[in-house]
Structure formats: structure tokens, C-alpha cells
Design a protein around this motif. Structure first.
Motif, PDB file in Angstrom:
ATOM      1  N   LEU A  24       0.826  -1.215   0.000  1.00  0.00           N
ATOM      2  CA  LEU A  24       0.000   0.000   0.000  1.00  0.00           C
ATOM      3  C   LEU A  24       0.857   1.259   0.000  1.00  0.00           C
ATOM      4  O   LEU A  24       0.512   2.254  -0.652  1.00  0.00           O
ATOM      5  N   GLN A  25       1.988   1.233   0.723  1.00  0.00           N
ATOM      6  CA  GLN A  25       2.877   2.395   0.690  1.00  0.00           C
ATOM      7  C   GLN A  25       3.361   2.633  -0.734  1.00  0.00           C
ATOM      8  O   GLN A  25       3.393   3.768  -1.213  1.00  0.00           O
ATOM      9  N   GLY A  26       3.719   1.546  -1.441  1.00  0.00           N
ATOM     10  CA  GLY A  26       4.166   1.662  -2.824  1.00  0.00           C
ATOM     11  C   GLY A  26       3.100   2.251  -3.730  1.00  0.00           C
ATOM     12  O   GLY A  26       3.403   2.978  -4.687  1.00  0.00           O
ATOM     13  N   ALA A  27       1.820   1.979  -3.416  1.00  0.00           N
ATOM     14  CA  ALA A  27       0.727   2.473  -4.260  1.00  0.00           C
ATOM     15  C   ALA A  27       0.270   3.882  -3.866  1.00  0.00           C
ATOM     16  O   ALA A  27      -0.078   4.697  -4.709  1.00  0.00           O
ATOM     17  N   VAL A  28       0.278   4.177  -2.552  1.00  0.00           N
ATOM     18  CA  VAL A  28      -0.303   5.438  -2.054  1.00  0.00           C
ATOM     19  C   VAL A  28       0.764   6.514  -1.833  1.00  0.00           C
ATOM     20  O   VAL A  28       0.543   7.695  -2.116  1.00  0.00           O
ATOM     21  N   THR A  29       1.940   6.114  -1.326  1.00  0.00           N
ATOM     22  CA  THR A  29       3.026   7.080  -1.050  1.00  0.00           C
ATOM     23  C   THR A  29       4.336   6.547  -1.640  1.00  0.00           C
ATOM     24  O   THR A  29       5.253   6.187  -0.907  1.00  0.00           O
ATOM     25  N   PRO A  30       4.416   6.462  -2.968  1.00  0.00           N
ATOM     26  CA  PRO A  30       5.616   5.871  -3.572  1.00  0.00           C
ATOM     27  C   PRO A  30       6.838   6.789  -3.451  1.00  0.00           C
ATOM     28  O   PRO A  30       6.701   7.984  -3.178  1.00  0.00           O
ATOM     29  N   ALA A  31       8.025   6.196  -3.645  1.00  0.00           N
ATOM     30  CA  ALA A  31       9.260   6.999  -3.666  1.00  0.00           C
ATOM     31  C   ALA A  31       9.203   7.963  -4.847  1.00  0.00           C
ATOM     32  O   ALA A  31       8.759   7.596  -5.941  1.00  0.00           O
ATOM     33  N   ARG A  32       9.617   9.217  -4.617  1.00  0.00           N
ATOM     34  CA  ARG A  32       9.642  10.206  -5.705  1.00  0.00           C
ATOM     35  C   ARG A  32      10.939  10.993  -5.635  1.00  0.00           C
ATOM     36  O   ARG A  32      11.500  11.198  -4.556  1.00  0.00           O
ATOM     37  N   GLU A  33      11.398  11.443  -6.767  1.00  0.00           N
ATOM     38  CA  GLU A  33      12.595  12.279  -6.831  1.00  0.00           C
ATOM     39  C   GLU A  33      12.399  13.514  -5.959  1.00  0.00           C
ATOM     40  O   GLU A  33      11.384  14.195  -6.052  1.00  0.00           O
ATOM     41  N   GLY A  34      13.342  13.756  -5.051  1.00  0.00           N
ATOM     42  CA  GLY A  34      13.253  14.953  -4.201  1.00  0.00           C
ATOM     43  C   GLY A  34      12.437  14.744  -2.939  1.00  0.00           C
ATOM     44  O   GLY A  34      12.369  15.632  -2.089  1.00  0.00           O
ATOM     45  N   LEU A  35      11.777  13.559  -2.790  1.00  0.00           N
ATOM     46  CA  LEU A  35      11.000  13.290  -1.578  1.00  0.00           C
ATOM     47  C   LEU A  35      11.912  12.607  -0.566  1.00  0.00           C
ATOM     48  O   LEU A  35      12.407  11.510  -0.793  1.00  0.00           O
ATOM     49  N   ALA A  36      12.164  13.296   0.564  1.00  0.00           N
ATOM     50  CA  ALA A  36      13.086  12.754   1.577  1.00  0.00           C
ATOM     51  C   ALA A  36      12.515  11.470   2.165  1.00  0.00           C
ATOM     52  O   ALA A  36      11.303  11.329   2.330  1.00  0.00           O
ATOM     53  N   GLU A  37      13.396  10.515   2.452  1.00  0.00           N
ATOM     54  CA  GLU A  37      12.943   9.289   3.095  1.00  0.00           C
ATOM     55  C   GLU A  37      14.037   8.763   4.018  1.00  0.00           C
ATOM     56  O   GLU A  37      15.199   9.156   3.922  1.00  0.00           O
ATOM     57  N   ARG A  38      13.653   7.876   4.924  1.00  0.00           N
ATOM     58  CA  ARG A  38      14.613   7.287   5.854  1.00  0.00           C
ATOM     59  C   ARG A  38      14.310   5.814   6.006  1.00  0.00           C
ATOM     60  O   ARG A  38      13.182   5.435   6.326  1.00  0.00           O
ATOM     61  N   ARG A  39      15.306   4.986   5.759  1.00  0.00           N
ATOM     62  CA  ARG A  39      15.141   3.551   5.936  1.00  0.00           C
ATOM     63  C   ARG A  39      15.515   3.184   7.366  1.00  0.00           C
ATOM     64  O   ARG A  39      16.521   3.650   7.880  1.00  0.00           O
ATOM     65  N   PHE A  40      14.698   2.366   7.987  1.00  0.00           N
ATOM     66  CA  PHE A  40      15.002   1.907   9.349  1.00  0.00           C
ATOM     67  C   PHE A  40      14.613   0.440   9.432  1.00  0.00           C
ATOM     68  O   PHE A  40      13.445   0.095   9.268  1.00  0.00           O
ATOM     69  N   GLY A  41      15.607  -0.423   9.682  1.00  0.00           N
ATOM     70  CA  GLY A  41      15.314  -1.853   9.691  1.00  0.00           C
ATOM     71  C   GLY A  41      14.758  -2.244   8.344  1.00  0.00           C
ATOM     72  O   GLY A  41      15.332  -1.954   7.315  1.00  0.00           O
ATOM     73  N   GLY A  42      13.606  -2.868   8.328  1.00  0.00           N
ATOM     74  CA  GLY A  42      13.011  -3.288   7.060  1.00  0.00           C
ATOM     75  C   GLY A  42      12.019  -2.293   6.493  1.00  0.00           C
ATOM     76  O   GLY A  42      11.343  -2.589   5.508  1.00  0.00           O
ATOM     77  N   ARG A  43      11.893  -1.092   7.093  1.00  0.00           N
ATOM     78  CA  ARG A  43      10.862  -0.145   6.648  1.00  0.00           C
ATOM     79  C   ARG A  43      11.484   1.140   6.118  1.00  0.00           C
ATOM     80  O   ARG A  43      12.558   1.536   6.540  1.00  0.00           O
ATOM     81  N   THR A  44      10.767   1.795   5.212  1.00  0.00           N
ATOM     82  CA  THR A  44      11.190   3.105   4.720  1.00  0.00           C
ATOM     83  C   THR A  44      10.106   4.117   5.079  1.00  0.00           C
ATOM     84  O   THR A  44       8.926   3.893   4.797  1.00  0.00           O
ATOM     85  N   PHE A  45      10.498   5.214   5.710  1.00  0.00           N
ATOM     86  CA  PHE A  45       9.538   6.248   6.110  1.00  0.00           C
ATOM     87  C   PHE A  45       9.642   7.434   5.156  1.00  0.00           C
ATOM     88  O   PHE A  45      10.753   7.861   4.816  1.00  0.00           O
ATOM     89  N   ARG A  46       8.479   7.954   4.727  1.00  0.00           N
ATOM     90  CA  ARG A  46       8.421   9.108   3.821  1.00  0.00           C
ATOM     91  C   ARG A  46       7.389  10.109   4.338  1.00  0.00           C
ATOM     92  O   ARG A  46       6.454   9.744   5.059  1.00  0.00           O
ATOM     93  N   VAL A  47       7.530  11.365   3.912  1.00  0.00           N
ATOM     94  CA  VAL A  47       6.505  12.369   4.203  1.00  0.00           C
ATOM     95  C   VAL A  47       5.211  11.901   3.530  1.00  0.00           C
ATOM     96  O   VAL A  47       5.215  11.487   2.366  1.00  0.00           O
ATOM     97  N   GLY A  48       4.105  11.952   4.274  1.00  0.00           N
ATOM     98  CA  GLY A  48       2.815  11.479   3.754  1.00  0.00           C
ATOM     99  C   GLY A  48       2.457  10.098   4.249  1.00  0.00           C
ATOM    100  O   GLY A  48       1.318   9.656   4.126  1.00  0.00           O
ATOM    101  N   ASP A  49       3.418   9.376   4.839  1.00  0.00           N
ATOM    102  CA  ASP A  49       3.135   8.028   5.343  1.00  0.00           C
ATOM    103  C   ASP A  49       2.127   8.054   6.485  1.00  0.00           C
ATOM    104  O   ASP A  49       2.174   8.919   7.357  1.00  0.00           O
ATOM    105  N   LYS A  50       1.242   7.070   6.469  1.00  0.00           N
ATOM    106  CA  LYS A  50       0.309   6.858   7.571  1.00  0.00           C
ATOM    107  C   LYS A  50       1.003   5.911   8.546  1.00  0.00           C
ATOM    108  O   LYS A  50       1.447   4.822   8.154  1.00  0.00           O
ATOM    109  N   VAL A  51       1.146   6.321   9.809  1.00  0.00           N
ATOM    110  CA  VAL A  51       1.928   5.535  10.781  1.00  0.00           C
ATOM    111  C   VAL A  51       1.166   5.372  12.095  1.00  0.00           C
ATOM    112  O   VAL A  51       0.220   6.115  12.372  1.00  0.00           O
ATOM    113  N   THR A  52       1.614   4.406  12.900  1.00  0.00           N
ATOM    114  CA  THR A  52       1.014   4.196  14.212  1.00  0.00           C
ATOM    115  C   THR A  52       2.107   3.940  15.248  1.00  0.00           C
ATOM    116  O   THR A  52       3.136   3.346  14.936  1.00  0.00           O
TER     117      THR A  52
END
Length: 744
Positions: free
Chosen positions: A586-614
Motif C-alpha cells: 500500500l505504501q508503494g501504491a499510495v506514497t511511492p518513492a519520488r525524486e526529491g522526496l526525503a525518506e529514511r530507511r530503518f530496519g526493514g521499513r522506509t519512512f516518507r513524508v505522507g506516510d500513515k503511521v502508528t
């Protein structure tokens, strides 16, 4: 890819050593530490080496010295299998810049890394190590930031030393960081001498990990300390499954199986634990009423006795903070209510209003569409009209928000109401009660024993306490079945169960099907405007179809936003159609990686602006009054320079997370049905597949369907749905609150 790389490995050759810069991590399994990465060994021409093995914790940009074996993979070609690694400080200007810019040192991102290296060249790391004050020579770096960089460098060095030791005893890097945070410079001493302490002190380390460490540092297999820690772990595991105690015979059997030691040793160590008051032994009635010997962890025993006593104290209180309720002319009062709301209450709703305002403790239960919400609104309206101090609370932020919208009065989560502090102590308790005449707690099926005890303690004598909830939903995630015990037949707590579905609610497929499921009938899936089934027997295809339904079909047909309005509720976390895998898809479909969009990988997950988290653990130090397990939000900012991301929670609070705290967050495009309790969403999508067979039960599917306000879409197997409707959950949890209430 990671699994393929592992299974397709050729026969390994002799041990070899490789040095290079970690360029990117392709795959990482947080649980096992297994990683697939690409390393630049300096061969040039973008010729990167594929490296597989235990690399979890290594940061992109670090120079690594890898020890392992060369091999070949039929699909991916030549690769290096790592057995262990050490980090090496880079020697070239480019290496230093990449290392500093990787986010390793808080306060230095790619921009500042470039400026620092431009100023100091190959001497950069030596300057940070020995003359950090000179960093102010770099444009944009003031004294405050340079001091922070120096502190972060020192901490990183200390962590590395601890990590070297911990890696030697088989601890992953992510756990090593947590151990260091807990004990600082004392970490190595604790690990060597008191490894079982880790299981109780460090979040994420259970008995099994502590046991592995204990073996590595030489603690004997039959050590009494090991056996006692194992017994307490078995009780703790049972509380995670909802039990407040375990029958003694079962605990001994579980202990023998877990620890692989002699039954006599387990019995002796249990006796020592009881004598030392590490656990409590008590005789309680079993399911059939026969006496059984129960073993409790101390906090659950205390909470169960305390909760029963506090409820009985409130029920029997001589004072009354709603004294006018005894004098009410009910036909006149109910007529006034009907004129104010424009709706006349049904007889059982009228009974609920009277009960809540005349009895000190009461319960209101019932399914969707039966008027619980309108009844609560009527109770609150009448109390406020008499200038009573009304306090409204619910276990989750979403439920509290809904309660506030419904009543027009302020509502908060139970945690915020009590102002829980680090360690879980509440600012309000029996010695400092809430200033309230009427306390209403919604979604009470979610209240576990520990939280219910804290709440009831804070209700002042003479105040009225009303629990509202649907007893047919899943019981609380934490230990106990408080709502069910309050409703126990022959118990002292008065209650009303609303059963009549109102005419307006009968038009809703969601409401009708919720009641059908609860009655053991299959849901209707054709001819309804708000309830659909996309049938697919294959589990993997059902997962893909779930993503398509959320990201494309629902937005196109109904106009709902896939991130804000739609929630996927899965029966379990694991598997192709489990919440874990669906979050990635769902992250790949709703909040995919984009050029210029900052992200951070942690363990097996990648966090991006716009991600729904808990949030996945209680953290009393975050936010205004803590951030609690189950809080949902959206990532609104992410800074590689500051190594921090910001989440706007569903309670409209902005909360910051340092990158090394990201193990507290999980993606929330999909959550398990258990984690959705107390929340309500415009649209719910439920993947129901045969792979979740062991979890499929009536109250699980019922809970999922009742989370939806406007639309439910089931995706998956008709056979699995039939199984869920048919299967009634097996047995009660081990708890004795109902017995303690009944015996007074």
C-alpha cells in the motif's frame, strides 16, 4: 530478494575479507538481521558488489570491513556472504563526505557534510574527534550545532564500543542501541552479570533474547535465576494473550517446555518466586466454578483486587454528587429530552438514562444501530442541564474525538484524562480524584485490567460512573475482560443491553451485516450500496486486489481519499495478506518513492513524508502527556540533517521522532483488527483469506465490520468468511474479576 539470495546460495568457499563503502540496502529483515546490500569496493564504473548476511545496523556511507565467503547465485550472480563485519573510518575525501552525510551523526546531513569536508579535507574526522570547536569555521555551523555534533560523535563512539561487545554475544545492532540508551556506560556490566534484567528493562528484548545472551556470557542452563526469569516470562506471555493469571499446573508445564529443564527444578523455583513475592499464588474459581490454584504476576493481582474494591466502594458510597437524580419526575424529564433532541427515546434507552443518573456504577451495551450513541448524548445533555460536572473519556484518540462530536462536550483519552506519567503512574488517583459528578467511558470493551483500575481509582466517592461499549466485540488487547466481567450474571453492577435496531439503521448494509455476523449468519454481499465482496481464493492475488481496491477502485467510484478515509483491517500481521506485507504494497501504491522526496530507511521499513503511521508502544516522554500504543498519525516532515521526522497524530498533536526512535513507529495503511479497536473509519477494507485460518473468529470479523461508518469491502475467500462467521472464540480468559465482584 533476500530469501532467494539465501536459498540459492552455492556451497561456500574459504573465509575471505572485503573492504568497501555501503552504498544502499536492498532488503533488510529486522527480526533476523538478514540483509541484502550493495557495496562499492572501489572497482569503479558503478560496479557494485552484492553482499548478503547479518548486516543490520550498518549505515549507508559507512566503510566496512566484511569477513565472509564468496559464492554465486543463479539469478543475481557473484555475491559475498557476510559472517561478521566491523566499521572502518573512511580515508578519502569522498568517503568521509559520504560517511558524514549518511545521517550517522545528528546535525550533519549531506549539505553540511559537503561544507565540512570542503573546509578540512582528509583531516575532517580528526578535527571532529580532537578539535570539535573548530567546526565553527564552517559557514552555517554555530557554537550550538557544533556542540551537538561533538556530543553525537562521542555517543556514537561509545555505542560502537558497546556494539562490538554485544555483537560478540549475538545481539543485533538495533537492540544494542536500545541497551546503550537504557544503561549507558554500564551496558557491558549489565549484559555480563545480569542478562535477564534486559528482558524487563529494555523494550524489544524478551526472555528468549536475554536467554541467548545469558548463554553466550556463560550462565548455566539450570541456573535458578534462569528458571525464575523463564517462569515470569511465561506469565508475561500469557498476559499478552489476555490472561490475568495462569493455573499453576499449566504454568509448570509451560515452564518445563520453554526452559527444557527438570520439572522438579521448575516447581522448586516457582516456590522460591512465591516466597520472594515475585509472583502471587491464590485459589480462585475456575470456569466450571471448581477451585484452582492461580499464579499471578504481582501487578495483575494487585490491579484485579483493587479494581473490584474500588467499584464496590463507588457502588456503596453514602454520598451522591447527583443528589437531584433521586427526585426527578421521569415522565416530565424524558418529555423535556424529547423536545430538546426532536426524538423520543425507546423504552430500553429511557431505562439506560435513568440507570446512569440514579445508580453510582452502570453499564450500557449493545450493537451498532441500536442507539447507544444517542442514549449517551441524552444522558450527558440531562446532566449538563442540571449543571453537573461531566467528564467524558475513551481509550483511543479517535473514539474520544467521536464522543466529543456526539455530545458537544469535551472528551479525552483515558491516558490524558489521568495524566499518566513515565512509569505509568497517574496524576489523578484515590488521593487526588478527578473533579467530576458523572464519568462516562466509551468503547469500554477496550479497557484492560490495568487501565480500568487506574481510571476507577480516580473517580471520587459519590460520583456516577457509566461504562459504554459493545461486549460482542473483541476483548481488550491487554489482560482481562473487564466489560464482560462487569456484565457477569448475578454480579452487583446494573446494566442495560440495547437490542432493537432502529429503522434508519436497518437501511445500512454495514449495520445489518454486523448483526447477521454476530448471530452466526453469513453477511449479505449483493444488492447493497455500502457492503461489497471481491471474491478471490488465492491469498497472494487477494493481497494485490486489496491494494487495487484501496488505491484505485474506492477513490474512483466513491471519491474517498485512500490515505485519510480508507483503513485496511487484516486478521493477522503475517502472511501475504497480513498487515505487514499489505503495508509495504500500500505504501508503494499510495506514497511511492519520488525524486526529491526525503525518506529514511530503518530496519526493514522506509519512512516518507505522507506516510500513515502508528505508535506501537506507550512512550510517556513524548508529546504533551505521552504518546500511546495505537495512536495513529501522518508523517508531515522528515529532515536528514536533523535526523528527525514529525508526525501529526489523530489527536492533532505534532510529535517528533529522532531516527533512532523509529522502532516505535509502524506503517498504518493496514493494521490488524485487534489494533483497530475503539477506532472508527469512513471506509474499511477487510482481506479475509484461508492463510489467516487460525485467527478467523466471529468476534474478529464482527469487530472489523463495526469499525466502518459508511462502507465495508471484503476481499478474499468465501470459505474463509464462512469459517469466521461459524467459529466462536474458544473459552474465557483466565481472570477472576467477576468472582471478586460477586463475592463482595
Amino acid at each position: 530478494m533476500g530469501k532467494q539470495a539465501q536459498s540459492g546460495q552455492q556451497v561456500p568457499h574459504q573465509l575471505a575479507q572485503v573492504e568497501g563503502v555501503l552504498e544502499r540496502i536492498t532488503y533488510a529483515n529486522e527480526e533476523t538481521g538478514y540483509t541484502v546490500a550493495r557495496v562499492d569496493t572501489g572497482r569503479g564504473g558503478n560496479d557494485l558488489l552484492t553482499v548478503v548476511g547479518a548486516l543490520l545496523g550498518a549505515q549507508v556511507g559507512e566503510s566496512l570491513r566484511l569477513h565472509g565467503r564468496w559464492g554465486s547465485h543463479p539469478q543475481y550472480g557473484r555475491q559475498f556472504t557476510v559472517e561478521n563485519y566491523t566499521t572502518v573510518l573512511p580515508a578519502t575525501v569522498q568517503g568521509i563526505q559520504r560517511y558524514l552525510g549518511s545521517g550517522l551523526i545528528k546535525g550533519i546531513g549531506p549539505r553540511f557534510a559537503e561544507r565540512i569536508v570542503e573546509r578540512f579535507g582528509v583531516d575532517t574526522l580528526e578535527v571532529i574527534e580532537n578539535e570539535p570547536g573548530r567546526l565553527i569555521e564552517v559557514p552555517g555551523l554555530g557554537p550550538k550545532r557544533t556542540r551537538k555534533i561533538a556530543e553525537a560523535w562521542d555517543e556514537q563512539k561509545a555505542i560502537k564500543e558497546v556494539m562490538v561487545f554485544l555483537q560478540g554475544v549475538g545481539v543485533s545492532t538495533s537492540l544494542a542501541v536500545r541497551i546503550y540508551k537504557q544503561y549507558g556506560d554500564a551496558s557491558i556490566g549489565v549484559v555480563k552479570n545480569e542478562p535477564y534484567k534486559l528482558a524487563s528493562d529494555v523494550w524489544g528484548i524478551g526472555f528468549l533474547t536475554a536467554d541467548r545472551i545469558a548463554q553466550a556470557v556463560g550462565i548455566p542452563h539450570d541456573s535458578p535465576e534462569r528458571v525464575k526469569a523463564g517462569l515470569q516470562y511465561a506469565l508475561s506471555q500469557s498476559s499478552d494473550q489476555g490472561h490475568c493469571y495462569l493455573p499453576e499446573e499449566r504454568l509448570i508445564a509451560d515452564g518445563v517446555k520453554l526452559l527444557q529443564v527438570d520439572v522438579g527444578l521448575v516447581i522448586d523455583c516457582l516456590a522460591e518466586l512465591v516466597a520472594a513475592e515475585g509472583v502471587v499464588r491464590e485459589t480462585v474459581p475456575g470456569e466450571a466454578g471448581e477451585p484452582i490454584t492461580a499464579i499471578y504476576l504481582v501487578p495483575f493481582h494487585r490491579a484485579e483486587i483493587s479494581l473490584a474494591n474500588q467499584l464496590l466502594r463507588l457502588l456503596r458510597s453514602d454520598s451522591d454528587r447527583l443528589p437531584w437524580s433521586a427526585e426527578v419526575d421521569w415522565p416530565v424529564a424524558l418529555d423535556w429530552l424529547a423536545k430538546r433532541t426532536g426524538t423520543e427515546l425507546a423504552p430500553e434507552q429511557q431505562q439506560s438514562v435513568r440507570l446512569a443518573l440514579t445508580r453510582k456504577v452502570a453499564v450500557l451495551t449493545g450493537g451498532p444501530g441500536c442507539g447507544k450513541s444517542f442514549t449517551v448524548k441524552s444522558i450527558v445533555m440531562m446532566a449538563l442541564a442540571k449543571r453537573a460536572k461531566v467528564v467524558l473519556a475513551a481509550p483511543t484518540g479517535r473514539a474520544a474525538k467521536r464522543l466529543a462530536e456526539l455530545t458537544g462536550a469535551e472528551a479525552s483519552t483515558v491516558h490524558r484524562l489521568l495524566e499518566l506519567k513515565p512509569g505509568g503512574d497517574a496524576a489523578y488517583d484515590r488521593d487526588r480524584p478527578l473533579d467530576a459528578d458523572l464519568v462516562v467511558v466509551d468503547e469500554a470493551s477496550m479497557l484492560d485490567l490495568i487501565l480500568a483500575n487506574k481510571l476507577v481509582k480516580a473517580v471520587p466517592p459519590g460520583a456516577h460512573l457509566l461504562f459504554v461499549g459493545d461486549v460482542d466485540q473483541l476483548p481488550s488487547v491487554g489482560a482481562g475482560e473487564v466489560l464482560q466481567d462487569l456484565l457477569a450474571e448475578g454480579g452487583p453492577i446494573p446494566s442495560v443491553r440495547l437490542t432493537r435496531i432502529f429503522r434508519q439503521a436497518q437501511q445500512s448494509g454495514v449495520v445489518v451485516n454486523a448483526h447477521r455476523i454476530n448471530e452466526g449468519k453469513p453477511p449479505l454481499t449483493e444488492g447493497l450500496a455500502d457492503f461489497f465482496l471481491f471474491a478471490e481464493e488465492d491469498t497472494e492475488r487477494a493481497a494485490g486486489l486489496t491494494v487495487d481496491v484501496v488505491a484505485r477502485r474506492i477513490p474512483q467510484k466513491f471519491g474517498f481519499d485512500p490515505r485519510r478515509d480508507v483503513q485496511v483491517l487484516a486478521p493477522m500481521h503475517r502472511g501475504p495478506a497480513g498487515a505487514g506485507n499489505l503495508n509495504t504494497l500500500l505504501q508503494g501504491a499510495v506514497t511511492p518513492a519520488r525524486e526529491g522526496l526525503a525518506e529514511r530507511r530503518f530496519g526493514g521499513r522506509t519512512f516518507r513524508v505522507g506516510d500513515k503511521v502508528t505508535q506501537i508502544r506507550n512512550n510517556y516522554d513524548k508529546g504533551r502527556n505521552g504518546v500511546f500504543n495505537g495512536t495513529v498519525g501522518v508523517v508531515t516532515a522528515l529532515s536528514v540533517d536533523d535526523q528527525r521526522l514529525t508526525v501529526l497524530t489523530d489527536e492533532d498533536e505534532e510529535v517528533s521522532y529522532d531516527f533512532d526512535e523509529l522502532d516505535e513507529l509502524s506503517h498504518a495503511y493496514a493494521v490488524t483488527i485487534h489494533r483497530s479497536q475503539g477506532s472508527e473509519y469512513p471506509v474499511v477494507v477487510i482481506p479475509v483469506t484461508m492463510s489467516a485460518w487460525t485467527m478467523l473468529q466471529r468476534n474478529l470479523l464482527y469487530t472489523a465490520v463495526t469499525r466502518a461508518r459508511k462502507l465495508v469491502v471484503l476481499v478474499g475467500s468465501r470459505k474463509a468468511i464462512a469459517q469466521a462467521v461459524r467459529a466462536v472464540s474458544a473459552g474465557r480468559r483466565h481472570a477472576a474479576l467477576d468472582h471478586r465482584l460477586a463475592s463482595g
